[in-house]
Design an enzyme around this catalytic site. Structure first.
Site, PDB file in Angstrom:
ATOM      1  N   THR A 121      12.702  -7.292   8.971  1.00 48.34           N
ATOM      2  CA  THR A 121      11.621  -6.306   9.114  1.00 48.34           C
ATOM      3  C   THR A 121      11.685  -5.713  10.523  1.00 48.34           C
ATOM      4  OG1 THR A 121      10.299  -7.617   7.587  1.00 48.34           O
ATOM      5  CG2 THR A 121       9.111  -6.019   8.963  1.00 48.34           C
ATOM      6  N   LEU A 150       9.729 -10.729  -0.547  1.00 45.28           N
ATOM      7  CA  LEU A 150       9.470 -12.052  -1.130  1.00 45.28           C
ATOM      8  C   LEU A 150       8.400 -12.807  -0.354  1.00 45.28           C
ATOM      9  CD1 LEU A 150      10.813 -14.490   0.773  1.00 45.28           C
ATOM     10  CD2 LEU A 150      12.912 -13.692  -0.239  1.00 45.28           C
ATOM     11  N   LYS A 204       7.573  -1.180   4.450  1.00 41.43           N
ATOM     12  CA  LYS A 204       7.473  -2.637   4.612  1.00 41.43           C
ATOM     13  C   LYS A 204       6.240  -3.000   5.446  1.00 41.43           C
ATOM     14  CE  LYS A 204       8.255  -6.952   4.874  1.00 41.43           C
ATOM     15  NZ  LYS A 204       7.929  -7.833   3.757  1.00 41.43           N
ATOM     16  N   PHE A 249      -4.632 -11.469  -3.662  1.00 43.56           N
ATOM     17  CA  PHE A 249      -4.920 -11.406  -2.224  1.00 43.56           C
ATOM     18  C   PHE A 249      -6.393 -11.180  -1.930  1.00 43.56           C
ATOM     19  CE2 PHE A 249      -0.996 -12.041   0.115  1.00 43.56           C
ATOM     20  CZ  PHE A 249      -0.184 -12.282  -0.989  1.00 43.56           C
ATOM     21  N   LEU A 250      -7.240 -11.775  -2.781  1.00 41.77           N
ATOM     22  CA  LEU A 250      -8.689 -11.746  -2.553  1.00 41.77           C
ATOM     23  C   LEU A 250      -9.222 -13.173  -2.503  1.00 41.77           C
ATOM     24  CD1 LEU A 250      -9.910  -8.783  -4.809  1.00 41.77           C
ATOM     25  CD2 LEU A 250      -9.842  -8.872  -2.309  1.00 41.77           C
ATOM     26  N   CYS A 260       4.779 -13.740   9.013  1.00 43.55           N
ATOM     27  CA  CYS A 260       4.884 -12.295   8.741  1.00 43.55           C
ATOM     28  C   CYS A 260       3.633 -11.483   8.987  1.00 43.55           C
ATOM     29  CB  CYS A 260       5.387 -12.112   7.325  1.00 43.55           C
ATOM     30  SG  CYS A 260       7.033 -12.812   7.173  1.00 43.55           S
ATOM     31  N   LYS A 321       0.636 -22.034   4.059  1.00 48.27           N
ATOM     32  CA  LYS A 321       0.273 -21.861   2.652  1.00 48.27           C
ATOM     33  C   LYS A 321       0.956 -22.986   1.880  1.00 48.27           C
ATOM     34  CE  LYS A 321       2.721 -18.800   0.271  1.00 48.27           C
ATOM     35  NZ  LYS A 321       3.383 -17.559  -0.192  1.00 48.27           N
TER      36      LYS A 321
HETATM   37  P1  NAD Z   1      14.096 -17.356  10.113  1.00 46.58           P
HETATM   38  O1  NAD Z   1      13.731 -17.565  11.522  1.00 46.58           O
HETATM   39  O2  NAD Z   1      13.705 -18.372   9.083  1.00 46.58           O
HETATM   40  O3  NAD Z   1      15.681 -17.188   9.986  1.00 46.58           O
HETATM   41  C1  NAD Z   1      16.460 -16.423  10.830  1.00 46.58           C
HETATM   42  C2  NAD Z   1      17.840 -17.075  10.918  1.00 46.58           C
HETATM   43  O4  NAD Z   1      18.712 -16.213  11.631  1.00 46.58           O
HETATM   44  C3  NAD Z   1      17.838 -18.402  11.677  1.00 46.58           C
HETATM   45  O5  NAD Z   1      18.438 -19.415  10.870  1.00 46.58           O
HETATM   46  C4  NAD Z   1      18.683 -18.124  12.929  1.00 46.58           C
HETATM   47  O6  NAD Z   1      19.417 -19.249  13.362  1.00 46.58           O
HETATM   48  C5  NAD Z   1      19.576 -17.015  12.438  1.00 46.58           C
HETATM   49  N1  NAD Z   1      20.170 -16.172  13.481  1.00 46.58           N
HETATM   50  C6  NAD Z   1      19.562 -15.609  14.551  1.00 46.58           C
HETATM   51  N2  NAD Z   1      20.449 -14.890  15.265  1.00 46.58           N
HETATM   52  C7  NAD Z   1      21.650 -14.980  14.616  1.00 46.58           C
HETATM   53  C8  NAD Z   1      22.938 -14.444  14.843  1.00 46.58           C
HETATM   54  N3  NAD Z   1      23.188 -13.668  15.897  1.00 46.58           N
HETATM   55  N4  NAD Z   1      23.936 -14.747  13.988  1.00 46.58           N
HETATM   56  C9  NAD Z   1      23.703 -15.552  12.910  1.00 46.58           C
HETATM   57  N5  NAD Z   1      22.486 -16.084  12.643  1.00 46.58           N
HETATM   58  C10 NAD Z   1      21.463 -15.794  13.479  1.00 46.58           C
HETATM   59  O7  NAD Z   1      13.524 -15.919   9.719  1.00 46.58           O
HETATM   60  P2  NAD Z   1      13.006 -15.434   8.287  1.00 46.58           P
HETATM   61  O8  NAD Z   1      11.647 -15.961   8.018  1.00 46.58           O
HETATM   62  O9  NAD Z   1      14.086 -15.653   7.285  1.00 46.58           O
HETATM   63  O10 NAD Z   1      12.835 -13.864   8.557  1.00 46.58           O
HETATM   64  C11 NAD Z   1      13.961 -13.031   8.732  1.00 46.58           C
HETATM   65  C12 NAD Z   1      13.493 -11.580   8.682  1.00 46.58           C
HETATM   66  O11 NAD Z   1      13.005 -11.290   7.364  1.00 46.58           O
HETATM   67  C13 NAD Z   1      12.338 -11.247   9.626  1.00 46.58           C
HETATM   68  O12 NAD Z   1      12.498  -9.938  10.094  1.00 46.58           O
HETATM   69  C14 NAD Z   1      11.107 -11.323   8.732  1.00 46.58           C
HETATM   70  O13 NAD Z   1      10.045 -10.509   9.175  1.00 46.58           O
HETATM   71  C15 NAD Z   1      11.646 -10.798   7.432  1.00 46.58           C
HETATM   72  N6  NAD Z   1      10.932 -11.294   6.246  1.00 46.58           N
HETATM   73  C16 NAD Z   1      10.578 -12.613   6.179  1.00 46.58           C
HETATM   74  C17 NAD Z   1       9.944 -13.098   5.026  1.00 46.58           C
HETATM   75  C18 NAD Z   1       9.509 -14.543   4.916  1.00 46.58           C
HETATM   76  O14 NAD Z   1       8.806 -14.876   3.969  1.00 46.58           O
HETATM   77  N7  NAD Z   1       9.884 -15.430   5.832  1.00 46.58           N
HETATM   78  C19 NAD Z   1       9.715 -12.235   3.939  1.00 46.58           C
HETATM   79  C20 NAD Z   1      10.123 -10.896   4.048  1.00 46.58           C
HETATM   80  C21 NAD Z   1      10.736 -10.439   5.205  1.00 46.58           C
HETATM   81  C1  UGA Z   2       3.946 -12.240   2.893  1.00 45.17           C
HETATM   82  C2  UGA Z   2       3.926 -11.168   1.800  1.00 45.17           C
HETATM   83  O1  UGA Z   2       3.104 -11.606   0.717  1.00 45.17           O
HETATM   84  C3  UGA Z   2       5.332 -10.879   1.282  1.00 45.17           C
HETATM   85  O2  UGA Z   2       5.296  -9.825   0.327  1.00 45.17           O
HETATM   86  C4  UGA Z   2       6.206 -10.472   2.465  1.00 45.17           C
HETATM   87  O3  UGA Z   2       7.538 -10.278   2.045  1.00 45.17           O
HETATM   88  C5  UGA Z   2       6.170 -11.552   3.539  1.00 45.17           C
HETATM   89  O4  UGA Z   2       4.800 -11.808   3.938  1.00 45.17           O
HETATM   90  C6  UGA Z   2       6.927 -11.110   4.755  1.00 45.17           C
HETATM   91  O5  UGA Z   2       7.029  -9.956   5.058  1.00 45.17           O
HETATM   92  O6  UGA Z   2       7.456 -12.000   5.390  1.00 45.17           O
HETATM   93  P1  UGA Z   2       4.143 -14.907   2.935  1.00 45.17           P
HETATM   94  O7  UGA Z   2       3.838 -14.768   4.391  1.00 45.17           O
HETATM   95  O8  UGA Z   2       5.275 -15.761   2.514  1.00 45.17           O
HETATM   96  O9  UGA Z   2       4.437 -13.444   2.301  1.00 45.17           O
HETATM   97  O10 UGA Z   2       2.865 -15.496   2.205  1.00 45.17           O
HETATM   98  P2  UGA Z   2       1.565 -14.891   1.481  1.00 45.17           P
HETATM   99  O11 UGA Z   2       1.472 -15.483   0.150  1.00 45.17           O
HETATM  100  O12 UGA Z   2       1.499 -13.432   1.574  1.00 45.17           O
HETATM  101  O13 UGA Z   2       0.405 -15.519   2.386  1.00 45.17           O
HETATM  102  C7  UGA Z   2       0.236 -15.128   3.743  1.00 45.17           C
HETATM  103  C8  UGA Z   2      -1.026 -15.763   4.298  1.00 45.17           C
HETATM  104  O14 UGA Z   2      -2.195 -15.188   3.694  1.00 45.17           O
HETATM  105  C9  UGA Z   2      -1.124 -17.258   4.052  1.00 45.17           C
HETATM  106  O15 UGA Z   2      -1.682 -17.881   5.198  1.00 45.17           O
HETATM  107  C10 UGA Z   2      -2.065 -17.374   2.864  1.00 45.17           C
HETATM  108  O16 UGA Z   2      -2.759 -18.600   2.803  1.00 45.17           O
HETATM  109  C11 UGA Z   2      -3.015 -16.218   3.157  1.00 45.17           C
HETATM  110  N1  UGA Z   2      -3.689 -15.692   1.947  1.00 45.17           N
HETATM  111  C12 UGA Z   2      -2.959 -15.115   0.959  1.00 45.17           C
HETATM  112  C13 UGA Z   2      -5.072 -15.772   1.848  1.00 45.17           C
HETATM  113  O17 UGA Z   2      -5.757 -16.291   2.758  1.00 45.17           O
HETATM  114  N2  UGA Z   2      -5.687 -15.247   0.734  1.00 45.17           N
HETATM  115  C14 UGA Z   2      -4.986 -14.664  -0.275  1.00 45.17           C
HETATM  116  O18 UGA Z   2      -5.625 -14.209  -1.259  1.00 45.17           O
HETATM  117  C15 UGA Z   2      -3.586 -14.591  -0.163  1.00 45.17           C
END
Ligand code: NAD
Ligand code: UGA
Length: 444
Positions: A121, A150, A204, A249-250, A260, A321
């Site tokens: 992101t 996701l 996003k 989400f309510l 995130c 969560k």
């Molecule tokens: P994370 O911290 O779990 O994973 C990132 C990984 O990248 C780590 O394992 C780290 O070691 C690796 N890394 C960093 N620099 C590197 C490099 N130069 N070469 C190879 N590996 C490297 O992060 P995440 O939660 O998976 O999030 C990744 C991105 O996706 C973020 O921008 C986040 O906002 C976005 N995103 C996350 C979620 C989520 O639910 N976690 C959902 C949607 C989008």
């Molecule tokens: C969230 C979004 O739902 C994903 O679509 C997005 O891809 C992701 O962020 C991201 O960009 O990383 P996530 O953070 O995994 O996903 O979890 P959620 O289920 O969205 O919950 C986020 C937080 O809101 C948690 O602390 C959860 O407990 C809270 N929540 C969620 C509430 O308090 N009430 C709700 O009704 C829903």
């Protein structure tokens, strides 16, 4: 089609494994050698339901491999996804250093026919500036942006059956290759939308900020419910029956956490501010959510006669969560640290047995199950809505605790069932009126 995913975290690992499940050859790369070693041995470094089985299946089918070697994994790839972290900097802006570092590492080895796709992101304009940065190095490749939507805990289902796929592209080649990657979703009629890079990037942030705002809204309505004796769960259900509002989400609670919503609302505010645009609703959402954690401590204190010094507090659930081990920006961190400072004795049980949690709360005792965690407790606090807490026998808990007081910040119990258990109960946006329990009936 050969796919390389850089960054093997919550998003990169799930994406890589699901692309392999689609049938493509996938290499997942990370610069964290111990993570890669674990994955090569079949150990999954994160808690994500179903991920271990998919990794095993696709590794055995020789469609999925893990490495730290950027050069070998990139040179033959048709498409390279960047999925490294973009955490918050101290000023609230997005830290893009991991993204640019990974671009620097990949650039020398990319073949000119490959497409580079940013999945992390990133603020609006980043993908275009990455393309410019590559051109400045003499690397001419197609660059695209493909946001990931996701949720942790249900990541595989979300990835395999998304509501939509958004693809920010600027060339026919990128459009063609990305269409091929997501072709397995055509069977589900998944909407696939091609946009400009900027529109995809903003879609996003706007989606996350809107969901965060919905949560902050219902939390404020919960406060109002407590002042006028309405029930927030029922208000949310009543609202959600309107299809224009939707029922997701309510769920009122301790405020949103995770890696995130907090960082993405803050990054959105930052780049809107820099463009001179006032996103007042996003700004209020951030403030409202920050104050939520303080309010939750006040709620716990009020339930404990404003004194937790020396009291045994059993905390059930600390991850941000359910169904994840992720502790990033979990409301539990603020709440537990505050209670510790006030002299409480805390014991924790979390079904994920999260290593992150054990590091954060290194001086605190962790139990192996919920019942043992509640032995001799003066108060039991539910901070995460793990399913197994819904199945607890409150009567059994009542036998274990010193004082039958339950603070449920996730509203997982109905007021009637708690009444029948003999607990005093405090939840969110609902007033508990203790009724007398006599053999099979409840009377006031
Ligand atoms: P994370 O911290 O779990 O994973 C990132 C990984 O990248 C780590 O394992 C780290 O070691 C690796 N890394 C960093 N620099 C590197 C490099 N130069 N070469 C190879 N590996 C490297 O992060 P995440 O939660 O998976 O999030 C990744 C991105 O996706 C973020 O921008 C986040 O906002 C976005 N995103 C996350 C979620 C989520 O639910 N976690 C959902 C949607 C989008
Ligand atoms: C969230 C979004 O739902 C994903 O679509 C997005 O891809 C992701 O962020 C991201 O960009 O990383 P996530 O953070 O995994 O996903 O979890 P959620 O289920 O969205 O919950 C986020 C937080 O809101 C948690 O602390 C959860 O407990 C809270 N929540 C969620 C509430 O308090 N009430 C709700 O009704 C829903």
């Amino acid at each position: 089609m050969k796919i390389t995913v850089i960054g093997t975290g919550y998003v990169g690992l799930v994406s890589g494994v699901c692309f392999a499940e689609f049938g493509f050859d996938v290499i997942c790369v990370d610069n964290n050698a111990s993570k890669i070693l674990d994955l090569q041995k079949g150990n999954v470094p994160i808690c994500e339901p179903g991920l271990d089985k998919l990794i095993l299946k696709n590794a055995q089918a020789k469609r999925l491999a893990f490495t730290t070697n950027i050069e070998k994994s990139v040179e033959d790839a048709d498409i390279i996804f960047i999925a490294v972290g973009t955490p918050s900097k101290s000023d609230g802006s997005a830290d893009l250093s991991y993204v640019y570092q990974s671009i620097d590492e990949v650039a020398p080895f990319m073949n000119k026919d490959a497409v580079l796709v940013i999945k992390s992101t990133v603020p609006v304009g980043t993908t275009r500036s990455i393309r410019k940065c590559l051109l400045d190095k003499g690397v001419v490749v197609d660059v695209a942006f493909n946001p990931e939507f996701l949720r942790e805990g249900v990541a595989i289902e979300d990835f395999m059956h998304p509501d939509r796929v958004i693809l920010g592209v600027e060339s026919d080649k990128a459009k063609r290759i990305l269409s091929q990657v997501y072709r397995p979703l055509y069977v589900f009629n998944t909407p696939i939308m091609f946009t400009s890079l900027e529109t995809a990037e903003l879609s996003k942030y706007a989606s996350n900020a809107f969901l965060a705002m919905k949560i902050a809204f219902i939390n404020e309505i919960a406060d109002l419910c407590e002042s006028c004796d309405a029930d927030v769960n029922e208000v949310a259900t009543a609202m959600g029956l309107d299809k224009r509002i939707g029922d997701q989400f309510l769920q009122a609670g301790p405020g949103y956490g995770g890696s995130c919503f907090p960082k993405d609302t803050s990054a959105l505010k930052d780049f809107a501010d820099k463009l001179g645009v006032n996103l007042s609703l996003v700004n209020e959402t951030i403030k409202s959510n920050n104050s939520r954690r303080i309010k939750m401590v006040e709620k716990i204190l009020a339930a404990c006669n404003n004194d937790v010094k020396g009291k045994n507090i059993s905390v059930l659930g600390v991850t941000f969560k359910a169904n994840t081990d992720d502790m990033r920006d979990s409301p539990s961190i603020h709440i537990i640290n505050d209670l510790l400072q006030r002299g409480a004795n805390i014991k924790i049980y979390d079904p994920s047995f999260s290593n992150q949690a054990m590091q954060i709360f290194s001086g605190i005792e962790f139990s192996n199950n919920a019942y043992d965690n509640c032995n001799e407790a003066d108060v039991v606090i539910i901070l995460t809505d793990w399913s197994e807490f819904r199945a607890l026998s409150l009567r059994e808990l009542n036998k274990r605790v010193k004082n039958p007081l339950l603070v449920d910040l996730r509203n997982i119990y109905s007021l009637t069932e708690v009444n029948a258990s003999g607990f005093n109960y405090c939840s969110v946006g609902r007033i508990f009126k203790k009724l007398k329990f006599t053999e099979g009936t409840i009377t006031s």
